[in-house]
Structure formats: structure tokens, C-alpha cells
Design an enzyme around this catalytic site. Sequence first.
Site, PDB file in Angstrom:
ATOM      1  N   HIS A 155       0.861  -1.179   0.000  1.00 30.41           N
ATOM      2  CA  HIS A 155       0.000   0.000   0.000  1.00 30.41           C
ATOM      3  C   HIS A 155       0.900   1.234   0.000  1.00 30.41           C
ATOM      4  O   HIS A 155       2.041   1.188   0.467  1.00 30.41           O
ATOM      5  CB  HIS A 155      -0.890   0.027   1.239  1.00 30.41           C
ATOM      6  CG  HIS A 155      -1.945  -1.031   1.243  1.00 30.41           C
ATOM      7  ND1 HIS A 155      -3.010  -0.993   2.108  1.00 30.41           N
ATOM      8  CD2 HIS A 155      -2.106  -2.160   0.508  1.00 30.41           C
ATOM      9  CE1 HIS A 155      -3.782  -2.040   1.897  1.00 30.41           C
ATOM     10  NE2 HIS A 155      -3.243  -2.772   0.923  1.00 30.41           N
ATOM     11  N   GLU A 204       1.097   3.830   1.813  1.00 36.79           N
ATOM     12  CA  GLU A 204       1.641   4.201   3.120  1.00 36.79           C
ATOM     13  C   GLU A 204       2.829   3.318   3.503  1.00 36.79           C
ATOM     14  O   GLU A 204       3.852   3.806   3.987  1.00 36.79           O
ATOM     15  CB  GLU A 204       0.569   4.076   4.214  1.00 36.79           C
ATOM     16  CG  GLU A 204      -0.653   4.929   3.989  1.00 36.79           C
ATOM     17  CD  GLU A 204      -1.784   4.185   3.284  1.00 36.79           C
ATOM     18  OE1 GLU A 204      -1.536   3.521   2.247  1.00 36.79           O
ATOM     19  OE2 GLU A 204      -2.925   4.270   3.757  1.00 36.79           O
ATOM     20  N   CYS A 245      -5.893   1.891   5.911  1.00 40.79           N
ATOM     21  CA  CYS A 245      -6.536   0.667   6.387  1.00 40.79           C
ATOM     22  C   CYS A 245      -5.922   0.281   7.734  1.00 40.79           C
ATOM     23  O   CYS A 245      -4.982   0.922   8.216  1.00 40.79           O
ATOM     24  CB  CYS A 245      -6.343  -0.460   5.362  1.00 40.79           C
ATOM     25  SG  CYS A 245      -4.637  -1.043   5.234  1.00 40.79           S
ATOM     26  N   CYS A 288      -2.120  -0.402   7.532  1.00 42.59           N
ATOM     27  CA  CYS A 288      -1.326   0.815   7.407  1.00 42.59           C
ATOM     28  C   CYS A 288      -1.363   1.640   8.694  1.00 42.59           C
ATOM     29  O   CYS A 288      -0.354   2.224   9.094  1.00 42.59           O
ATOM     30  CB  CYS A 288      -1.791   1.621   6.213  1.00 42.59           C
ATOM     31  SG  CYS A 288      -1.453   0.777   4.651  1.00 42.59           S
TER      32      CYS A 288
END
Length: 152
Positions: A54, A56, A84, A87
Site C-alpha cells: 500500500h 503508506e 486501512c 497501514c
Amino acid sequence: MVFPLPAPMRLALDAAIAAAKESEVPVGAVITRGEQVIAVAANATRTTNDPTAHAEIVAIRAACAKLGTDRLVGCTLWVTLEPCAMCAGAITHARIERLYYAASDPKGGGVEHGARVFSHSTCHHRPEVTAGLGEREAADLLRDFFLERRDR
């Protein structure tokens, strides 16, 4: 009155646009320390075959490598979508001081929705959180991306 986006959020949105061009879900992230940009990243789950890639996480890994540390004390994360739970956990472990995100994610978010990672008593570090910077542009980008995918 409309205010211009802070430069790091503009960079994050540009990274998200670039991700969409690679058929990645358009999410971008930037890590800063003061005025210095430490890392810029976008979702890369499909291009790297890594479900943890992701924006992040990719940005946190890059910032830690650049700074030679596992803690990003004094750093700010700018991201185009509410992180999420995975993260949000990484943000906590990295000790990121501030989190700015554009669009909320009622289905998959882990900050103000879903797991609400930072609100648990077992969360050892809670960043200062501000939502909504660039929300319309980030939400439009995501909506258009998924509409186009459904149309195919």
C-alpha cells in the site's frame, strides 16, 4: 473560500494519478519532516505482486531506509485515502507524528472507520490526525478509477 492544497498532499495526489495509469488503485502517500520531503510513494500491490505494498507502507519503508532508522519521529504522513488497519498499525509502529488524509474510506478504513486502530487502549502511539485535505479530488479519482474498471 477554497484554499490551495499543501504541497505534500498535491504530491500524494500526483502519485495516486500515476498509480492509476499503472492500473493500481490510485492512492498516493508522502512523508515529510518539517518542509523536507522524505518519501513519495503510490500503491504498488499489483506491479510488485505484494499485498502489503500500500502507498503508506511503501512510503514508510522508503523513509526509514533514507533516514536509516525504524522510527519516523517528527515526520508527517500525507495520504490520499484513509489508511486501512494494516497501514494504521504501521503508522503506529513507525511513530509518525502527524497523519493527514484526503478521502475517508467507510469500507476499508482503519482510522475513523472499521478497526479504528488509534482508538484502542493497546495502541502505543497515536498520531495527530486531520482528515479531508483534498477529499473531493481524491474521492473523484478513486470513483472514476473504479467506474472505468467496472465498464471494462
